[in-house]
Design a protein around this motif. Sequence first.
Motif, PDB file in Angstrom:
ATOM      1  N   ARG A   1       3.796   8.952   5.557  1.00  0.00           N
ATOM      2  CA  ARG A   1       4.613   9.292   6.638  1.00  0.00           C
ATOM      3  C   ARG A   1       5.176   8.231   7.572  1.00  0.00           C
ATOM      4  O   ARG A   1       6.320   7.971   7.930  1.00  0.00           O
ATOM      5  N   SER A   2       4.192   7.266   7.737  1.00  0.00           N
ATOM      6  CA  SER A   2       4.622   6.343   8.479  1.00  0.00           C
ATOM      7  C   SER A   2       5.629   5.533   7.925  1.00  0.00           C
ATOM      8  O   SER A   2       6.693   4.953   8.425  1.00  0.00           O
ATOM      9  N   GLY A   3       5.481   5.105   6.589  1.00  0.00           N
ATOM     10  CA  GLY A   3       6.358   4.431   5.811  1.00  0.00           C
ATOM     11  C   GLY A   3       7.671   4.924   5.772  1.00  0.00           C
ATOM     12  O   GLY A   3       8.870   4.335   6.029  1.00  0.00           O
ATOM     13  N   ILE A   4       7.968   6.359   5.647  1.00  0.00           N
ATOM     14  CA  ILE A   4       8.995   7.179   5.664  1.00  0.00           C
ATOM     15  C   ILE A   4       9.781   6.971   7.188  1.00  0.00           C
ATOM     16  O   ILE A   4      10.924   6.837   7.215  1.00  0.00           O
ATOM     17  N   VAL A   5       8.962   6.985   8.009  1.00  0.00           N
ATOM     18  CA  VAL A   5       9.541   6.975   9.424  1.00  0.00           C
ATOM     19  C   VAL A   5       9.951   5.659   9.892  1.00  0.00           C
ATOM     20  O   VAL A   5      11.243   5.404  10.235  1.00  0.00           O
ATOM     21  N   ALA A   6       9.277   4.462   9.317  1.00  0.00           N
ATOM     22  CA  ALA A   6       9.841   3.362   9.537  1.00  0.00           C
ATOM     23  C   ALA A   6      11.260   2.890   8.830  1.00  0.00           C
ATOM     24  O   ALA A   6      12.065   2.343   9.446  1.00  0.00           O
ATOM     25  N   ALA A   7      11.339   3.448   7.491  1.00  0.00           N
ATOM     26  CA  ALA A   7      12.389   3.364   6.765  1.00  0.00           C
ATOM     27  C   ALA A   7      13.659   3.764   7.407  1.00  0.00           C
ATOM     28  O   ALA A   7      14.905   3.400   7.470  1.00  0.00           O
ATOM     29  N   GLN A   8      13.364   5.119   7.883  1.00  0.00           N
ATOM     30  CA  GLN A   8      14.416   5.835   8.502  1.00  0.00           C
ATOM     31  C   GLN A   8      14.897   5.357   9.757  1.00  0.00           C
ATOM     32  O   GLN A   8      16.032   5.469  10.261  1.00  0.00           O
ATOM     33  N   ALA A   9      13.965   4.357  10.590  1.00  0.00           N
ATOM     34  CA  ALA A   9      14.272   3.811  11.588  1.00  0.00           C
ATOM     35  C   ALA A   9      15.300   2.423  11.338  1.00  0.00           C
ATOM     36  O   ALA A   9      16.425   2.275  12.074  1.00  0.00           O
ATOM     37  N   VAL A  10      14.864   1.844  10.251  1.00  0.00           N
ATOM     38  CA  VAL A  10      15.756   0.828   9.505  1.00  0.00           C
ATOM     39  C   VAL A  10      17.225   1.303   9.278  1.00  0.00           C
ATOM     40  O   VAL A  10      18.083   0.798   9.710  1.00  0.00           O
ATOM     41  N   LEU A  11      17.208   2.539   8.833  1.00  0.00           N
ATOM     42  CA  LEU A  11      18.529   2.978   8.371  1.00  0.00           C
ATOM     43  C   LEU A  11      19.273   3.609   9.608  1.00  0.00           C
ATOM     44  O   LEU A  11      20.496   3.285   9.640  1.00  0.00           O
ATOM     45  N   ALA A  12      18.642   4.133  10.584  1.00  0.00           N
ATOM     46  CA  ALA A  12      19.344   4.432  11.782  1.00  0.00           C
ATOM     47  C   ALA A  12      19.865   3.262  12.558  1.00  0.00           C
ATOM     48  O   ALA A  12      21.162   3.390  12.871  1.00  0.00           O
ATOM     49  N   ASP A  13      19.076   2.238  12.625  1.00  0.00           N
ATOM     50  CA  ASP A  13      19.633   1.083  13.329  1.00  0.00           C
ATOM     51  C   ASP A  13      20.732   0.298  12.721  1.00  0.00           C
ATOM     52  O   ASP A  13      21.637  -0.168  13.173  1.00  0.00           O
TER      53      ASP A  13
ATOM     54  N   GLY B   1       0.853  -1.219  -0.014  1.00  0.00           N
ATOM     55  CA  GLY B   1       0.108  -0.092   0.100  1.00  0.00           C
ATOM     56  C   GLY B   1       0.923   1.221   0.222  1.00  0.00           C
ATOM     57  O   GLY B   1       2.191   1.151  -0.119  1.00  0.00           O
ATOM     58  N   TYR B   2       0.255   2.389   0.338  1.00  0.00           N
ATOM     59  CA  TYR B   2       1.078   3.739   0.364  1.00  0.00           C
ATOM     60  C   TYR B   2       2.141   3.664   1.418  1.00  0.00           C
ATOM     61  O   TYR B   2       3.319   4.141   1.044  1.00  0.00           O
ATOM     62  N   ALA B   3       1.864   2.951   2.560  1.00  0.00           N
ATOM     63  CA  ALA B   3       2.968   2.985   3.483  1.00  0.00           C
ATOM     64  C   ALA B   3       4.007   2.198   3.265  1.00  0.00           C
ATOM     65  O   ALA B   3       5.335   2.581   3.228  1.00  0.00           O
ATOM     66  N   GLY B   4       3.893   0.931   2.522  1.00  0.00           N
ATOM     67  CA  GLY B   4       5.068   0.141   2.221  1.00  0.00           C
ATOM     68  C   GLY B   4       5.571   0.748   1.048  1.00  0.00           C
ATOM     69  O   GLY B   4       6.996   0.603   0.915  1.00  0.00           O
ATOM     70  N   CYS B   5       4.944   1.309   0.042  1.00  0.00           N
ATOM     71  CA  CYS B   5       5.644   1.949  -1.108  1.00  0.00           C
ATOM     72  C   CYS B   5       6.663   3.157  -0.572  1.00  0.00           C
ATOM     73  O   CYS B   5       7.620   3.158  -1.091  1.00  0.00           O
TER      74      CYS B   5
ATOM     75  N   ARG C   1       9.226   1.202  15.652  1.00  0.00           N
ATOM     76  CA  ARG C   1       9.999  -0.157  16.331  1.00  0.00           C
ATOM     77  C   ARG C   1       9.088  -1.035  16.973  1.00  0.00           C
ATOM     78  O   ARG C   1       8.704  -0.844  18.009  1.00  0.00           O
ATOM     79  N   LEU C   2       8.891  -2.319  16.621  1.00  0.00           N
ATOM     80  CA  LEU C   2       7.959  -3.108  17.262  1.00  0.00           C
ATOM     81  C   LEU C   2       8.863  -4.000  17.838  1.00  0.00           C
ATOM     82  O   LEU C   2       8.292  -4.461  18.862  1.00  0.00           O
ATOM     83  N   ALA C   3       9.856  -4.570  17.348  1.00  0.00           N
ATOM     84  CA  ALA C   3      10.666  -5.610  18.134  1.00  0.00           C
ATOM     85  C   ALA C   3      11.995  -5.560  17.326  1.00  0.00           C
ATOM     86  O   ALA C   3      12.246  -4.930  16.318  1.00  0.00           O
ATOM     87  N   PRO C   4      13.215  -6.099  17.660  1.00  0.00           N
ATOM     88  CA  PRO C   4      14.413  -5.934  17.360  1.00  0.00           C
ATOM     89  C   PRO C   4      14.285  -6.470  15.833  1.00  0.00           C
ATOM     90  O   PRO C   4      13.986  -7.634  15.609  1.00  0.00           O
ATOM     91  N   GLY C   5      14.717  -5.471  14.617  1.00  0.00           N
ATOM     92  CA  GLY C   5      14.595  -6.097  13.425  1.00  0.00           C
ATOM     93  C   GLY C   5      13.014  -6.193  12.935  1.00  0.00           C
ATOM     94  O   GLY C   5      13.010  -6.373  11.408  1.00  0.00           O
ATOM     95  N   VAL C   6      11.959  -5.626  13.660  1.00  0.00           N
ATOM     96  CA  VAL C   6      10.770  -5.673  12.944  1.00  0.00           C
ATOM     97  C   VAL C   6      10.237  -4.103  13.150  1.00  0.00           C
ATOM     98  O   VAL C   6      10.170  -3.840  14.340  1.00  0.00           O
ATOM     99  N   TYR C   7       9.580  -3.773  12.309  1.00  0.00           N
ATOM    100  CA  TYR C   7       9.030  -2.167  12.120  1.00  0.00           C
ATOM    101  C   TYR C   7       7.717  -2.093  11.615  1.00  0.00           C
ATOM    102  O   TYR C   7       7.261  -3.270  10.904  1.00  0.00           O
ATOM    103  N   LEU C   8       7.112  -1.083  12.082  1.00  0.00           N
ATOM    104  CA  LEU C   8       5.807  -1.108  11.710  1.00  0.00           C
ATOM    105  C   LEU C   8       5.416   0.225  10.822  1.00  0.00           C
ATOM    106  O   LEU C   8       5.838   1.072  11.381  1.00  0.00           O
ATOM    107  N   ALA C   9       4.550   0.111   9.837  1.00  0.00           N
ATOM    108  CA  ALA C   9       4.176   1.248   9.061  1.00  0.00           C
ATOM    109  C   ALA C   9       2.770   1.057   8.743  1.00  0.00           C
ATOM    110  O   ALA C   9       2.441  -0.161   8.621  1.00  0.00           O
ATOM    111  N   GLY C  10       2.223   2.047   8.402  1.00  0.00           N
ATOM    112  CA  GLY C  10       0.663   2.089   8.019  1.00  0.00           C
ATOM    113  C   GLY C  10      -0.185   3.205   8.400  1.00  0.00           C
ATOM    114  O   GLY C  10       0.365   3.845   9.510  1.00  0.00           O
ATOM    115  N   ASP C  11      -1.320   3.601   7.837  1.00  0.00           N
ATOM    116  CA  ASP C  11      -2.069   4.618   8.383  1.00  0.00           C
ATOM    117  C   ASP C  11      -1.952   4.904  10.029  1.00  0.00           C
ATOM    118  O   ASP C  11      -1.892   5.843  10.520  1.00  0.00           O
ATOM    119  N   TYR C  12      -2.253   3.725  10.523  1.00  0.00           N
ATOM    120  CA  TYR C  12      -2.712   3.609  11.951  1.00  0.00           C
ATOM    121  C   TYR C  12      -1.387   3.904  12.980  1.00  0.00           C
ATOM    122  O   TYR C  12      -1.364   3.702  14.049  1.00  0.00           O
TER     123      TYR C  12
END
Length: 444
Positions: free
Chosen positions: A426-438, A5-9, A401-412
């Motif tokens: 926005r949630s997708g961008i935030v999740a990807a930025q967390a992956v990059l930072a980690d 969806g839009y978050a994953g993309c 950050r949901l758990a080590p190595g697991v991230y959550l994105a989506g409108d909610y």
Amino acid sequence: MIGGGYAGCAAAVTLAAAGVRCAVYEAAPLLGGRARRVVRDGLALDNGQHLLLGAYRSTLDLVRQVAPTVQPFHRRPLAIVPFGATQDDAVSLVVRRAPGRLGLGLGLLMARGLTLRERLANVAWLRALERDGFRRPAGETVTTLLEPLPRRVREQLWEPLCLAALNTPPVAASAQVFAHVLRAAFGRTGADADFVFPTVDLSAFLPEAAARFVRARGGAVEVGTTARLTHGTGGEALVVTGAAQVPVTATILAVGPHRLEMTITPEARAVQPILAAAIDSVRNFAYEPLATVWLGYATRSAMPYPIARLDDAPGQWVVERSDVLTAAAAGAPRLAQLLAVVISAAGAQLARAHADLVRDVDAQLRRLRPDLPALVWSFVVVEKRATYACTPLRPSVAAPRLAPGVYLAGDYAYPEFPATIEAAVRSGIVAAQAVLADRLARRG
Ligand SMILES: Cc1cc2nc3c(=O)[nH]c(=O)nc-3n(C[C@H](O)[C@H](O)[C@H](O)COP(=O)(O)OP(=O)(O)OC[C@H]3O[C@@H](n4cnc5c(N)ncnc54)[C@H](O)[C@@H]3O)c2cc1C
């Protein structure tokens, strides 16, 4: 990435732009999720008519990033303009292009159908909201927020905008989230309050261009592929698609909240019990349906504005979609006008036969505009879980950050905004930025 969806993309584009190869798995045969193309009789429609605002900057920036040579949208100032000649007592307001809240102020000053007292009450109410920093008490509903306003102002301006933006009736809707939308729309520049109209279908608008962007940078995007997160016997994270098991260092779960449980296997939950807690917290989400009634006519009637206000019985807004007709395939019905009528929070319509809904909406338009030509084509899409119910005190989720190595994105996962394309992006961008930072932290 599980979910296209839009978050994953948005997450995939952010990673690809940073030079990270990623894979997107989308269960449906096409990308877009709850904002996707639906082809009917050679017409590339959307599963639902979407309204975007100029303030939805992350979405518009991402669209420009993945397709810099085309601008697949146009914009017009936010407006509440009645559709019909018979809506005599309806307010007509067009927000002017002026800095910050001045545009709304000028729009109110020049609005048709408001008394001086109603205009002044509106200005005072907005000032008070601004003075309080757009902060509202926990638990407050939009109905309570609007109480100081005269009835006509509430019913004709703010309640329809609440329903359109939050897909939740004002009596149940979160005042805080609505205040965030108002701050975003009427905050910085006049253009933030624009209505933005995609000029292509919603799969083409961002998700398919995002897929091209990701593939061009070595990534993979697979549609028609249901994926699940699991753990191998050695505790390593795996994404399972059919018979294949792919080891992963990071997974962004970008599925809708009601699909989270199915996407995380019991094995993964056993290794990381916090994943089970996340599933528990989204179990209590409530959802709101949304219906879009597509109506085709053989001759065109002039619209007062590209989007016009109806009288809520049952449709709330009508949007002209000439872009769909321009792109129609050979053999599509020969229509001179295509209208999309939106019914938000459409609980009452869920059980109704589509033919009855078409009849009622066509009759509604005809009541408001008796000169409308005969209806020649129609199609209805009712999405049962269009959005989560944007109520105050709804369940919260740990994101990104949901758990080590697991991230959550989506409108909610982006609760500042209601369930919208912008919240998803926005949630997708935030999740990807967390992956990059980690990743960076692990290397450093
Ligand atoms: C009819 C309608 C009208 C709307 N109107 C507006 C509007 O006017 N303005 C606005 O901004 N927003 C609107 N919205 C809301 C907006 O569409 C959503 O908020 C947004 O699209 C959510 O995106 P998402 O990526 O978070 O979730 P989704 O779009 O739900 O994406 C999740 C994706 O994950 C996929 N998936 C699920 N499980 C798996 C799995 N196991 N493996 C692989 N893939 C999986 C799903 O198929 C889906 O494609 C509307 C929604 C609807 C339905």
